[in-house]
Design an enzyme around this catalytic site. Structure first.
Site, PDB file in Angstrom:
ATOM      1  N   CYS A  13       0.842  -1.240   0.180  1.00  0.00           N
ATOM      2  CA  CYS A  13      -0.037  -0.074  -0.047  1.00  0.00           C
ATOM      3  C   CYS A  13       0.987   1.277  -0.120  1.00  0.00           C
ATOM      4  O   CYS A  13       2.161   1.056  -0.247  1.00  0.00           O
ATOM      5  CB  CYS A  13      -1.014  -0.033   1.060  1.00  0.00           C
ATOM      6  SG  CYS A  13      -0.081  -0.006   2.865  1.00  0.00           S
ATOM      7  N   ASN A  16       2.601   1.329   4.422  1.00  0.00           N
ATOM      8  CA  ASN A  16       2.891   0.294   4.725  1.00  0.00           C
ATOM      9  C   ASN A  16       2.502   0.322   6.427  1.00  0.00           C
ATOM     10  O   ASN A  16       3.374  -0.291   7.186  1.00  0.00           O
ATOM     11  CB  ASN A  16       4.304  -0.260   4.399  1.00  0.00           C
ATOM     12  CG  ASN A  16       4.479  -1.637   4.912  1.00  0.00           C
ATOM     13  OD1 ASN A  16       5.927  -1.892   5.388  1.00  0.00           O
ATOM     14  ND2 ASN A  16       3.595  -2.570   4.782  1.00  0.00           N
ATOM     15  N   CYS A  18      -0.860   0.765   7.147  1.00  0.00           N
ATOM     16  CA  CYS A  18      -2.496   0.438   7.415  1.00  0.00           C
ATOM     17  C   CYS A  18      -2.948  -0.898   6.838  1.00  0.00           C
ATOM     18  O   CYS A  18      -3.005  -1.850   7.048  1.00  0.00           O
ATOM     19  CB  CYS A  18      -3.379   1.609   7.011  1.00  0.00           C
ATOM     20  SG  CYS A  18      -3.146   2.992   7.969  1.00  0.00           S
ATOM     21  N   ARG A  19      -3.160  -0.815   5.332  1.00  0.00           N
ATOM     22  CA  ARG A  19      -3.724  -1.838   4.534  1.00  0.00           C
ATOM     23  C   ARG A  19      -2.741  -3.026   4.443  1.00  0.00           C
ATOM     24  O   ARG A  19      -3.200  -4.102   4.655  1.00  0.00           O
ATOM     25  CB  ARG A  19      -4.224  -1.338   3.158  1.00  0.00           C
ATOM     26  CG  ARG A  19      -5.246  -0.357   3.349  1.00  0.00           C
ATOM     27  CD  ARG A  19      -5.587   0.356   2.118  1.00  0.00           C
ATOM     28  NE  ARG A  19      -4.321   1.203   1.795  1.00  0.00           N
ATOM     29  CZ  ARG A  19      -4.161   2.125   0.508  1.00  0.00           C
ATOM     30  NH1 ARG A  19      -5.309   1.867  -0.319  1.00  0.00           N
ATOM     31  NH2 ARG A  19      -3.219   2.753   0.234  1.00  0.00           N
ATOM     32  N   SER A  20      -1.592  -2.771   3.959  1.00  0.00           N
ATOM     33  CA  SER A  20      -0.706  -3.934   3.687  1.00  0.00           C
ATOM     34  C   SER A  20      -0.421  -4.579   4.837  1.00  0.00           C
ATOM     35  O   SER A  20      -0.137  -5.997   4.862  1.00  0.00           O
ATOM     36  CB  SER A  20       0.519  -3.382   2.841  1.00  0.00           C
ATOM     37  OG  SER A  20       1.315  -2.514   3.262  1.00  0.00           O
ATOM     38  N   ASP A 130      -7.654   3.535   1.693  1.00  0.00           N
ATOM     39  CA  ASP A 130      -7.103   3.538   2.664  1.00  0.00           C
ATOM     40  C   ASP A 130      -7.880   4.265   3.822  1.00  0.00           C
ATOM     41  O   ASP A 130      -8.447   5.221   3.626  1.00  0.00           O
ATOM     42  CB  ASP A 130      -6.013   4.848   2.157  1.00  0.00           C
ATOM     43  CG  ASP A 130      -4.848   4.930   3.018  1.00  0.00           C
ATOM     44  OD1 ASP A 130      -4.788   4.555   4.387  1.00  0.00           O
ATOM     45  OD2 ASP A 130      -3.926   5.753   2.795  1.00  0.00           O
TER      46      ASP A 130
END
Length: 158
Positions: A13, A16, A18-20, A130
């Protein structure tokens, strides 16, 4: 983190944090619960260098803990070596995809299949938005999308 028999996935993301890292932790738990974690190299990274060395966002960590998942990941930026090391580089949105494909063009031996993690979503939610400027609910939405996508990805690569 070493994989014994060559399957590898890198979740990506923007930052690196939050999402990933959520996707990485979810996939690692699924692979562990399925008894195949030793067959995988699993990591996550960022397209940017903004958060290098940082822990995941506290709201993301709280969301993972709520689902009995822990992570000790530290943010890092995607490297040229990642394009040669990983079989799959799965990202969260079109901006990540553009940035990764641009970077991949500068790598001679790019082996990675670069695609949106959302292509695996049975509910056809292609983009994982995000949650950084959002609420705990937004992190929960990311978690749920990652669960659906990672489950389908693992099933299609087992």
């Amino acid at each position: 983190m070493a994989a014994s028999s060559g399957k590898s996935v890198l979740f990506v993301c923007l930052g690196n944090i939050c999402r990933s890292p959520i996707a990485e932790a979810v996939f690692r738990k699924m692979a562990t619960d399925s008894g195949v974690v030793d067959k995988w190299l699993i990591d996550s990274a960022a397209t940017s260098d903004w958060n290098t060395g940082s822990s995941p966002d506290s709201r993301g960590l709280a969301c993972l803990r709520k689902h009995a998942i822990e992570t000790d990941h530290r943010a890092r930026q995607v490297t040229k070596d990642d394009f040669m090391t990983f079989d799959f580089i799965l990202c969260m949105d079109e901006s990540n995809l553009r940035d990764l494909k641009k970077k991949a063009n500068s790598v001679k031996n790019c082996n990675a299949k670069i695609e949106l993690l959302g292509t695996y979503d049975p509910e056809k939610q292609l983009i994982i938005k995000d949650p950084y400027y959002g609420s705990e609910e937004d992190f929960e939405t990311v978690y749920e999308q990652c669960v659906r996508c990672c489950k389908a990805f693992l099933e299609s690569n087992s």
